[in-house]
Design a protein around this motif. Structure first.
Motif, mmCIF file in Angstrom:
data_model
loop_
_atom_site.group_PDB
_atom_site.id
_atom_site.type_symbol
_atom_site.label_atom_id
_atom_site.label_comp_id
_atom_site.label_asym_id
_atom_site.label_seq_id
_atom_site.Cartn_x
_atom_site.Cartn_y
_atom_site.Cartn_z
ATOM 1 N N ALA A 1 -6.105 15.091 7.598
ATOM 2 C CA ALA A 1 -7.569 15.090 7.477
ATOM 3 C C ALA A 1 -8.037 16.538 7.636
ATOM 4 O O ALA A 1 -8.501 16.942 8.688
ATOM 5 C CB ALA A 1 -8.180 14.189 8.545
ATOM 6 N N SER A 2 -7.932 17.300 6.551
ATOM 7 C CA SER A 2 -8.157 18.739 6.619
ATOM 8 C C SER A 2 -9.556 19.172 6.173
ATOM 9 O O SER A 2 -9.910 20.324 6.385
ATOM 10 C CB SER A 2 -7.126 19.451 5.738
ATOM 11 N N THR B 1 -10.070 10.728 -0.542
ATOM 12 C CA THR B 1 -11.096 10.567 0.471
ATOM 13 C C THR B 1 -11.053 9.121 0.935
ATOM 14 O O THR B 1 -10.584 8.232 0.223
ATOM 15 C CB THR B 1 -12.511 10.894 -0.056
ATOM 16 N N SER B 2 -11.542 8.914 2.137
ATOM 17 C CA SER B 2 -11.606 7.577 2.702
ATOM 18 C C SER B 2 -12.889 7.503 3.511
ATOM 19 O O SER B 2 -13.214 8.433 4.255
ATOM 20 C CB SER B 2 -10.384 7.343 3.607
ATOM 21 N N GLY C 1 0.821 -1.206 0.000
ATOM 22 C CA GLY C 1 0.000 0.000 0.000
ATOM 23 C C GLY C 1 0.853 1.253 0.000
ATOM 24 O O GLY C 1 0.576 2.209 -0.735
ATOM 25 N N THR C 2 1.909 1.243 0.784
ATOM 26 C CA THR C 2 2.838 2.379 0.814
ATOM 27 C C THR C 2 3.466 2.581 -0.557
ATOM 28 O O THR C 2 3.556 3.711 -1.048
ATOM 29 C CB THR C 2 3.922 2.154 1.885
ATOM 30 N N ASP D 1 -8.467 2.345 10.159
ATOM 31 C CA ASP D 1 -7.111 1.843 9.870
ATOM 32 C C ASP D 1 -6.529 2.552 8.654
ATOM 33 O O ASP D 1 -5.347 2.919 8.648
ATOM 34 C CB ASP D 1 -7.115 0.333 9.624
ATOM 35 N N ALA D 2 -7.344 2.756 7.631
ATOM 36 C CA ALA D 2 -6.880 3.463 6.433
ATOM 37 C C ALA D 2 -6.521 4.903 6.774
ATOM 38 O O ALA D 2 -5.532 5.430 6.261
ATOM 39 C CB ALA D 2 -7.948 3.427 5.341
ATOM 40 N N HIS D 3 -7.288 5.528 7.647
ATOM 41 C CA HIS D 3 -6.989 6.911 8.030
ATOM 42 C C HIS D 3 -5.615 7.005 8.686
ATOM 43 O O HIS D 3 -4.828 7.904 8.363
ATOM 44 C CB HIS D 3 -8.063 7.452 8.972
ATOM 45 N N ARG D 4 -5.319 6.076 9.585
ATOM 46 C CA ARG D 4 -3.990 6.072 10.222
ATOM 47 C C ARG D 4 -2.893 5.834 9.180
ATOM 48 O O ARG D 4 -1.835 6.458 9.230
ATOM 49 C CB ARG D 4 -3.939 5.008 11.319
ATOM 50 N N PHE D 5 -3.148 4.944 8.241
ATOM 51 C CA PHE D 5 -2.185 4.661 7.168
ATOM 52 C C PHE D 5 -1.878 5.932 6.377
ATOM 53 O O PHE D 5 -0.716 6.282 6.165
ATOM 54 C CB PHE D 5 -2.762 3.562 6.261
ATOM 55 N N TYR D 6 -2.913 6.658 5.932
ATOM 56 C CA TYR D 6 -2.695 7.877 5.142
ATOM 57 C C TYR D 6 -2.007 8.957 5.967
ATOM 58 O O TYR D 6 -1.143 9.666 5.452
ATOM 59 C CB TYR D 6 -4.017 8.387 4.565
ATOM 60 N N GLU D 7 -2.349 9.062 7.223
ATOM 61 C CA GLU D 7 -1.676 10.044 8.086
ATOM 62 C C GLU D 7 -0.201 9.711 8.237
ATOM 63 O O GLU D 7 0.647 10.615 8.231
ATOM 64 C CB GLU D 7 -2.376 10.131 9.441
#
Length: 150
Positions: free
Chosen positions: A141-142, A122-123, A100-101, A129-135
């Motif tokens: 998350a603006s 967007t997620s 994924g990375t 879990d996906a939110h933590r991955f993108y962060e």
């Protein structure tokens, strides 16, 4: 991961892509792997649009990941071009492998190559879990997103 290739999706990849789209609690309700015709039509439309980049990650001749990158020219932000990452999926057997990375890093690098000034995605609100991955990859998350089914 040197044995990994990220390339444009082709017709033969559609069954594997759709299977990955359907392989989660949200996709299981909105995807139809038994009827590939709408997906094949969508691939034709994507391939005809130079601003659309549907890619697959392939390892040992097997599709193991996918994402769509859309490039959007605009007037805001002083005429900035932005890209949107959509439909990120990693095969269940590859989750946690760093794939994924690699896919997101590819999308960011491709966005830079295409002179984008901003990458966004967007997620679904339920995908913590996906939110933590993108962060972890530097996304913030603006904004709050809205959708209207038609």
């Amino acid at each position: 991961m040197s044995d990994l290739e990220i390339r444009a999706a082709v017709t033969a990849d559609v069954p594997e892509i759709v299977a990955m789209l359907a392989d989660d609690p949200l996709g299981a309700h909105r995807e139809s792997p038994e009827d590939l015709s709408p997906y094949l039509h969508a691939l034709e439309r994507l391939r005809a649009d130079p601003h659309q980049h549907l890619v697959v990650a392939v390892r040992s001749d097997r599709v193991v990941g996918t994402l769509q990158l859309t490039v959007i020219p605009g007037l805001s932000r002083k005429g900035a071009t932005r890209s949107v990452i959509e439909g990120v999926r990693v095969h269940a057997e590859e989750r946690g492998s760093g794939l994924g990375t690699r896919l997101i890093e590819w999308a960011i690098a491709e966005s830079r190559r295409l002179d984008c000034q901003l990458v966004q995605l967007t997620s679904d609100a339920s995908r913590s879990d996906a939110h933590r991955f993108y962060e972890r990859l530097g996304f913030t998350a603006s904004h709050v997103g809205f959708k209207l089914p038609l």
